[in-house]
Design an enzyme around this catalytic site. Structure first.
Site, PDB file in Angstrom:
ATOM      1  N   HIS A 262      -5.402  -4.949  -4.724  1.00  0.00           N
ATOM      2  CA  HIS A 262      -6.824  -5.100  -4.399  1.00  0.00           C
ATOM      3  C   HIS A 262      -6.997  -6.303  -3.486  1.00  0.00           C
ATOM      4  O   HIS A 262      -6.281  -7.299  -3.644  1.00  0.00           O
ATOM      5  CB  HIS A 262      -7.642  -5.314  -5.681  1.00  0.00           C
ATOM      6  CG  HIS A 262      -9.089  -5.029  -5.502  1.00  0.00           C
ATOM      7  ND1 HIS A 262      -9.960  -5.958  -4.974  1.00  0.00           N
ATOM      8  CD2 HIS A 262      -9.823  -3.912  -5.741  1.00  0.00           C
ATOM      9  CE1 HIS A 262     -11.165  -5.421  -4.906  1.00  0.00           C
ATOM     10  NE2 HIS A 262     -11.113  -4.182  -5.367  1.00  0.00           N
ATOM     11  N   ASP A 316      -9.101   2.443  -9.764  1.00  0.00           N
ATOM     12  CA  ASP A 316      -8.724   3.854  -9.582  1.00  0.00           C
ATOM     13  C   ASP A 316      -7.503   4.262 -10.411  1.00  0.00           C
ATOM     14  O   ASP A 316      -7.150   5.439 -10.423  1.00  0.00           O
ATOM     15  CB  ASP A 316      -8.434   4.132  -8.100  1.00  0.00           C
ATOM     16  CG  ASP A 316      -9.709   4.141  -7.265  1.00  0.00           C
ATOM     17  OD1 ASP A 316     -10.740   4.570  -7.804  1.00  0.00           O
ATOM     18  OD2 ASP A 316      -9.671   3.719  -6.100  1.00  0.00           O
TER      19      ASP A 316
HETATM   20  C1  SDX Z   1     -11.032   0.576  -4.387  1.00  0.00           C
HETATM   21  O1  SDX Z   1     -12.775  -3.492  -2.153  1.00  0.00           O
HETATM   22  C2  SDX Z   1     -13.182  -2.971  -3.277  1.00  0.00           C
HETATM   23  O2  SDX Z   1     -13.874  -3.608  -4.024  1.00  0.00           O
HETATM   24  C3  SDX Z   1     -12.727  -1.536  -3.515  1.00  0.00           C
HETATM   25  C4  SDX Z   1     -12.954  -0.985  -4.925  1.00  0.00           C
HETATM   26  C5  SDX Z   1     -14.461  -0.778  -5.211  1.00  0.00           C
HETATM   27  O3  SDX Z   1     -14.854  -0.819  -6.378  1.00  0.00           O
HETATM   28  O4  SDX Z   1     -15.198  -0.499  -4.256  1.00  0.00           O
HETATM   29  O5  SDX Z   1     -12.397  -1.828  -5.918  1.00  0.00           O
HETATM   30  C6  SDX Z   1     -12.338   0.454  -5.073  1.00  0.00           C
HETATM   31  O6  SDX Z   1     -11.018   0.937  -3.225  1.00  0.00           O
HETATM   32  C7  SDX Z   1      -9.736   0.239  -5.127  1.00  0.00           C
HETATM   33  C8  SDX Z   1      -8.475   0.307  -4.243  1.00  0.00           C
HETATM   34  C9  SDX Z   1      -7.909   1.719  -4.239  1.00  0.00           C
HETATM   35  N1  SDX Z   1      -6.763   1.840  -3.326  1.00  0.00           N
HETATM   36  C10 SDX Z   1      -5.500   1.989  -3.739  1.00  0.00           C
HETATM   37  O7  SDX Z   1      -5.186   1.988  -4.932  1.00  0.00           O
HETATM   38  C11 SDX Z   1      -4.492   2.219  -2.641  1.00  0.00           C
HETATM   39  C12 SDX Z   1      -3.271   1.349  -2.859  1.00  0.00           C
HETATM   40  N2  SDX Z   1      -3.626  -0.046  -2.654  1.00  0.00           N
HETATM   41  C13 SDX Z   1      -3.557  -0.587  -1.398  1.00  0.00           C
HETATM   42  O8  SDX Z   1      -3.250   0.116  -0.267  1.00  0.00           O
HETATM   43  C14 SDX Z   1      -4.101  -2.008  -1.190  1.00  0.00           C
HETATM   44  O9  SDX Z   1      -3.724  -2.788  -2.264  1.00  0.00           O
HETATM   45  C15 SDX Z   1      -5.606  -2.115  -0.929  1.00  0.00           C
HETATM   46  C16 SDX Z   1      -6.061  -1.165   0.197  1.00  0.00           C
HETATM   47  C17 SDX Z   1      -6.395  -1.816  -2.158  1.00  0.00           C
HETATM   48  C18 SDX Z   1      -5.896  -3.565  -0.473  1.00  0.00           C
HETATM   49  O10 SDX Z   1      -5.367  -3.779   0.791  1.00  0.00           O
HETATM   50  P1  SDX Z   1      -5.183  -5.217   1.468  1.00  0.00           P
HETATM   51  O11 SDX Z   1      -6.019  -6.227   0.806  1.00  0.00           O
HETATM   52  O12 SDX Z   1      -5.360  -5.021   2.924  1.00  0.00           O
HETATM   53  O13 SDX Z   1      -3.693  -5.588   1.131  1.00  0.00           O
HETATM   54  P2  SDX Z   1      -2.401  -5.210   1.960  1.00  0.00           P
HETATM   55  O14 SDX Z   1      -2.328  -3.734   2.133  1.00  0.00           O
HETATM   56  O15 SDX Z   1      -2.402  -6.043   3.221  1.00  0.00           O
HETATM   57  O16 SDX Z   1      -1.261  -5.679   0.998  1.00  0.00           O
HETATM   58  C19 SDX Z   1      -0.878  -7.039   0.841  1.00  0.00           C
HETATM   59  C20 SDX Z   1       0.536  -7.046   0.342  1.00  0.00           C
HETATM   60  C21 SDX Z   1       1.487  -6.282   1.260  1.00  0.00           C
HETATM   61  O17 SDX Z   1       2.791  -6.836   1.074  1.00  0.00           O
HETATM   62  P3  SDX Z   1       3.390  -7.850   2.206  1.00  0.00           P
HETATM   63  O18 SDX Z   1       3.413  -7.078   3.485  1.00  0.00           O
HETATM   64  O19 SDX Z   1       2.423  -9.018   2.237  1.00  0.00           O
HETATM   65  O20 SDX Z   1       4.738  -8.202   1.668  1.00  0.00           O
HETATM   66  O21 SDX Z   1       0.641  -6.378  -0.923  1.00  0.00           O
HETATM   67  C22 SDX Z   1       1.421  -5.189  -0.817  1.00  0.00           C
HETATM   68  C23 SDX Z   1       1.475  -4.886   0.699  1.00  0.00           C
HETATM   69  O22 SDX Z   1       2.584  -4.130   1.017  1.00  0.00           O
HETATM   70  N3  SDX Z   1       0.693  -4.128  -1.516  1.00  0.00           N
HETATM   71  C24 SDX Z   1       1.254  -3.101  -2.153  1.00  0.00           C
HETATM   72  C25 SDX Z   1       0.201  -2.369  -2.690  1.00  0.00           C
HETATM   73  N4  SDX Z   1      -0.965  -2.962  -2.388  1.00  0.00           N
HETATM   74  C26 SDX Z   1      -0.649  -4.036  -1.668  1.00  0.00           C
HETATM   75  N5  SDX Z   1       2.523  -2.741  -2.291  1.00  0.00           N
HETATM   76  C27 SDX Z   1       2.765  -1.598  -2.979  1.00  0.00           C
HETATM   77  N6  SDX Z   1       1.779  -0.845  -3.546  1.00  0.00           N
HETATM   78  C28 SDX Z   1       0.509  -1.209  -3.403  1.00  0.00           C
HETATM   79  N7  SDX Z   1      -0.457  -0.466  -3.943  1.00  0.00           N
END
Ligand code: SDX
Length: 397
Positions: A262, A316
């Site tokens: 998140h 989620d």
């Molecule tokens: C919702 O914003 C809100 O409030 C949203 C929400 C709401 O109530 O409205 O809470 C609802 O949208 C929940 C999120 C649902 N999405 C997912 O579950 C999809 C999987 N998660 C991600 O893709 C991600 O964590 C996000 C999209 C939720 C957040 O994205 P960010 O903040 O842009 O983070 P990022 O993708 O840049 O990740 C940062 C780091 C990375 O590693 P590094 O490159 O720094 O080494 O964390 C890692 C990412 O690779 N990472 C994950 C991961 N999420 C982040 N690695 C593996 N699996 C994951 N799920």
């Protein structure tokens, strides 16, 4: 125009508004609506009372709540032309696309726009909260080849939705748990879909366009669409033994594990904690879900591997297990999220109108400047274009 601050991809940490609707502390796992903790609301409130709190800023009195519920009950039905329009939707279409089209279509039927008239605002709030569940349920029945059923005035908001969806009066515990799920999803500061709603609202367009734009944004798998993806992932994993190899392979391929991570929370999402408890309550009464053990093991392994990066279950992750037990098909998980989040979107729509200025950020231009228009006959092949690009590289800003 000068650039006010550094460029931050995804606007991470950039304040886009001032708001008094909800508060998140991502380090300590705190979420409050209008100052009230989500745990307390989940225990003591119901969805419509919470929606009222979010939209009008304070808890309603008994009379105010009665009136609000009554208005919503009265507006649950859909115009037959909307139902006819829905009959033309392809059965294979995604319910989020159907919902987005239906939300936008409301603007055709209620086309008067009077954003400075409190009665207009109230009517739009009531219509959207009342009709969106009916649209979701109607699409579900229609795609199975059945006529949609009419809402039942003797059932409350959540029980009525489950009734319209399944054609059966729901068990009271199931309806209560569904309603609590709606409370948990109702609002979450400036997430992507809310931001989308606010940008659309800032042009002073109608509220149906605002909600349609937010629905489209919620649908994506990085946002609300993740709840559906979680169930597909648990299905793909298939057994507790497969969890560790699945996570290791995902990390090796740099793919995202759905339902984790998140932008704001660096601990387990407080909503995921409550949703997990709700799932367990349902399992106690209706039997355990085969996927639950896989989910718990997945949480353990992801925490072991990615906990140091602050990656924990988000809202989620456990919601799908709750909805599955309630008999809701997985491609309706995100529409159900939308039924609830309409409350937050409307609260932000109202707040945006109170102090509106159109959203119009700036950009950092990275393209060519002063390039020449080349007539089509004189344009070169791809290899030549690359050469040309190096030759005109000095035209770049
Ligand atoms: C919702 O914003 C809100 O409030 C949203 C929400 C709401 O109530 O409205 O809470 C609802 O949208 C929940 C999120 C649902 N999405 C997912 O579950 C999809 C999987 N998660 C991600 O893709 C991600 O964590 C996000 C999209 C939720 C957040 O994205 P960010 O903040 O842009 O983070 P990022 O993708 O840049 O990740 C940062 C780091 C990375 O590693 P590094 O490159 O720094 O080494 O964390 C890692 C990412 O690779 N990472 C994950 C991961 N999420 C982040 N690695 C593996 N699996 C994951 N799920």
């Amino acid at each position: 125009m000068t650039v006010a601050c550094e460029y931050r991809p995804g606007l991470e940490g950039v304040p886009a508004t001032q708001s008094s609707i909800s508060f998140v502390d991502g380090t300590h796992g705190i979420l409050e609506y209008r100052g009230i903790g989500i745990e307390e609301l989940a225990k003591k409130s119901n969805f419509l009372e919470t929606a009222y709190l979010l939209i009008w800023g304070e808890l309603p009195t008994k009379d105010e709540l009665y009136e609000f519920e009554h208005e919503i009950r009265y507006h649950r039905r859909l115009k037959y032309r909307i139902r006819d329009m829905m009959k033309c939707f392809p059965e294979s279409g995604h319910p989020m696309d159907a919902l987005q089209a239906c939300a936008a279509a409301l603007g055709l039927f209620y086309s008067r726009r009077a954003l400075d008239d409190p009665a207009y605002i109230r009517a739009a709030v009531v219509r959207l909260l009342a009709k969106i569940p009916t649209m979701v349920a109607a699409f579900q029945l229609m795609r199975k080849g059945n006529d949609p059923i009419q809402p039942r005035d003797d059932l409350d908001y959540s029980a009525n939705f489950l009734y319209m969806l399944t054609e059966r009066e729901p068990d009271p515990l199931a309806a209560k748990i569904f309603d609590t799920g709606l409370i948990l999803h109702a609002e979450h500061t400036i997430n992507a879909s809310t931001f989308s709603a606010m940008v659309t609202a800032s042009t002073l367009t109608d509220p149906y366009a605002v909600i349609a734009s937010a629905v489209g944004t919620l649908a994506g798998p990085l946002h609300g669409g993740a709840s559906e993806e979680v169930i597909l992932m648990l299905e793909e994993i298939g057994s507790v033994e497969n969890v560790r190899p699945f996570v290791e392979s995902a990390l090796e391929n740099r793919s995202k594990i759905m339902g984790f991570g998140h932008r704001v929370y660096k601990v387990k999402d407080p909503r995921a904690i409550i949703l997990q408890q709700l799932a367990e309550q349902l399992f106690e009464k209706f039997g355990r879900d085969d996927y639950y053990d896989i989910a718990v093991e997945l949480e353990k392994v992801v925490q072991e591997k990615l906990g140091h990066k602050g990656i924990y279950p988000n809202v989620d992750f456990y919601s799908g297990l709750v909805y599955r037990k309630l008999g809701i098909p997985s491609d309706l998980f995100t529409p159900v999220f939308a039924i609830s989040r309409v409350a937050g979107w409307l609260a932000h729509w109202k707040e945006q109108l109170n102090e509106n200025r159109i959203f119009r950020p700036t950009q950092i231009y990275t393209g060519f400047r002063g390039a020449t228009y080349v007539p089509i006959e004189q344009r070169r092949s791809v290899g030549d274009k690359e050469l040309l690009a190096t030759l005109v590289g000095d035209l770049k800003p």
